[in-house]
Design a protein around this motif. Structure first.
Motif, PDB file in Angstrom:
ATOM      1  N   GLY A 159     -17.665 -16.483 -24.019  1.00  0.00           N
ATOM      2  CA  GLY A 159     -16.822 -15.324 -23.975  1.00  0.00           C
ATOM      3  C   GLY A 159     -15.410 -15.322 -23.973  1.00  0.00           C
ATOM      4  O   GLY A 159     -14.922 -16.443 -24.028  1.00  0.00           O
ATOM      5  N   THR A 196     -12.978 -14.618 -21.726  1.00  0.00           N
ATOM      6  CA  THR A 196     -12.517 -14.613 -20.478  1.00  0.00           C
ATOM      7  C   THR A 196     -12.129 -16.195 -19.760  1.00  0.00           C
ATOM      8  O   THR A 196     -12.651 -17.027 -20.459  1.00  0.00           O
ATOM      9  CB  THR A 196     -13.141 -13.646 -19.391  1.00  0.00           C
ATOM     10  OG1 THR A 196     -14.597 -14.253 -19.354  1.00  0.00           O
ATOM     11  CG2 THR A 196     -13.282 -12.388 -19.538  1.00  0.00           C
ATOM     12  N   ASP A 252     -14.727 -18.633 -18.972  1.00  0.00           N
ATOM     13  CA  ASP A 252     -15.485 -19.017 -20.464  1.00  0.00           C
ATOM     14  C   ASP A 252     -14.909 -20.388 -20.955  1.00  0.00           C
ATOM     15  O   ASP A 252     -13.874 -20.336 -21.563  1.00  0.00           O
ATOM     16  CB  ASP A 252     -15.696 -18.045 -21.286  1.00  0.00           C
ATOM     17  CG  ASP A 252     -16.696 -16.784 -20.882  1.00  0.00           C
ATOM     18  OD1 ASP A 252     -17.720 -17.206 -20.249  1.00  0.00           O
ATOM     19  OD2 ASP A 252     -16.129 -15.770 -21.033  1.00  0.00           O
TER      20      ASP A 252
HETATM   21 MG    MG Z   1     -18.706 -15.316 -20.188  1.00  0.00          MG
END
Ligand code: MG
Ligand code: ATP
Length: 418
Positions: free
Chosen positions: A71, A73, A76
């Motif tokens: 992801g 963010t 991640d």
């Molecule tokens: Mg994630």
């Protein structure tokens, strides 16, 4: 060849907040493709730990599969960890930037947040695996002629479609995998050990077929797995094995799955048979409290054959709604062969169906006597050719007894329909 290690990344997994269902899906597919999963580990969202994990796995495996943490963010960290583990820098992919930007535009949520740029960064030399259901593309890095790391996003609705889209084609392109075919014989009415005893000794000459027993509560699945040079060879071995096994446990097998993982419920099998015949069904249940009806109606399309039922729990209801004679109840007690038959007959008459099931028993934990112990269940199936009863004694707690009794009642009908 074909040793696979799976690295699941996510603090949520380690905390026990979510179950690693991605692993289940991956393991199943890999097994079907003849690849062997030799290790499955869960790692935290920690760049250094992920890097170590990848290095470790590459020392042993032909294929390293990493899931989760792709992801945008800051928690991640998978792409960073994998890049470190591979000893390759991350390189921004211009095409991927465009793909992500276009995605944001398409969904009308404005411009791409800067945070998402990181999702266009991949280890040098990676092949991108597009993700139709999210912004995080996966990637594949070939680390040796027949060795690769494949990284996929964590959300199942993104990962699962990418199995068919990317992982399988990759495995097939690598080639040389033996074909594994499996079949699942779903059986009921015979315990695991009895089933095994009946089947035992029938594998002679079928060395290429492995057998496994999986208690299903209720019932037992017998799984046959064959390995062959190609599909035809594996299927032929399975045919032979299935035939021999069915000879031994024939009437108990309610369904043969053409693959190893589907699990067609008993109620579907019974329902399909009723539909084929144009028959209808009703129930009158006491100790199962509607569970038989619930199992039947859990099957989509059951309105084609299921009319309805009565939960005739109190004796007064048995009499008022299903015509169980008071005298019968007084003479034999609510849990009796006679009352089971009367429940089935009454339901059949009231609902005007081809078939009806009646169930009455002692679900416990209280209420048992020496003569009628907890777990004793009488059931009956009424049909065009008369009413037949069946006595069962189930073990377990209340819900287990109810579940087993309901399945046995359905199975009683299945056997009548054979
Ligand atoms: Mg994630
Ligand atoms: P996102 O862009 O949504 O953050 P991601 O690739 O970073 O995706 P994660 O952050 O690891 O993935 O996980 C996102 C969600 O996906 C988790 O909250 C969880 O619901 C699900 N998920 C992640 N890993 C697994 C797994 N191994 N099995 C099942 N579900 C998972």
């Amino acid at each position: 060849m074909n040793r696979v290690e799976i690295l699941a990344v996510g603090n949520e997994l380690l905390a026990g907040d979510i179950t690693d269902t991605n692993f289940l899906a991956l393991a199943r597919v890999l097994k079907d493709k003849g690849a062997v999963v030799t290790r499955h580990v869960t790692l935290p969202d920690d760049r250094a730990v992920i890097a170590d994990g990848v290095r470790d796995a590459l020392a042993r495996a032909d294929l390293v599969l990493v899931t989760g943490g792709l992801g945008p963010t800051e928690d991640d960290l998978t792409r960073f960890g994998v890049a470190d583990g591979l000893g390759r820098p991350l390189v921004r992919d211009a095409g991927a930037v465009e793909t992500i930007r276009a995605r944001f535009r398409r969904y009308g949520v404005g411009d791409m947040p800067v945070a998402n740029l990181v999702q266009a960064d991949f280890p040098e030399g990676a092949r991108l695996l597009d993700n139709p259901n999210g912004t995080a593309a996966g990637f594949l890095v070939e680390t040796a002629p027949r060795q690769a790391v494949v990284v996929l996003p964590g959300p199942p609705r993104e990962l699962l479609p990418m199995i068919d889209r990317h992982l399988l084609p990759y495995l097939e392109a690598r080639g040389g995998l033996p074909v594994i075919a499996a079949r699942r014989l779903r059986a009921i009415g015979l315990g695991e050990s009895l089933l095994a005893e009946r089947i035992a000794g029938w594998d002679e000459g079928l060395a290429d077929v492995a057998i496994g027993y999986y208690p299903q509560d209720p019932g037992v699945d017998v799984k046959l797995t064959a390995t062959g040079a190609d599909e035809a060879a594996a299927e032929a071995a399975l045919d032979a094995a299935t035939r021999r096994r069915r000879d031994r446990i024939g009437e108990h097998v309610y369904f043969v799955e053409a693959n190893g993982h589907d699990r067609t419920p008993l109620a579907s099998v019974v329902g399909a048979e009723l539909r084929d015949r144009g028959d209808t069904l009703a129930v009158a249940e006491s100790c199962t409290g509607g569970l038989v009806a619930s199992m039947i109606t859990a099957v989509a399309g059951s309105s084609d054959y299921f009319r309805g039922g009565v939960v005739a729990y109190a004796n007064a209801v048995k009499t008022a709604f299903v015509d169980v004679p008071e005298a019968l109840l007084a003479a034999h007690g609510a849990v009796s062969e006679e009352v089971a038959a009367a429940l089935a007959d009454g339901a059949r008459r009231h609902f005007g169906t081809t078939w009806a099931i009646g169930v009455t028993g002692v679900a416990g934990p209280g209420g048992g006597t020496e003569e009628k112990p907890v777990g004793l269940v009488w059931m009956a199936v009424a049909g065009p050719d008369g009413t037949r009863t069946h006595r069962t004694q189930h073990a377990g707690d209340r819900t287990t007894i109810q579940r087993r009794a309901s399945a046995t009642a359905l199975d009683l009908l299945r056997r009548r329909l054979r």
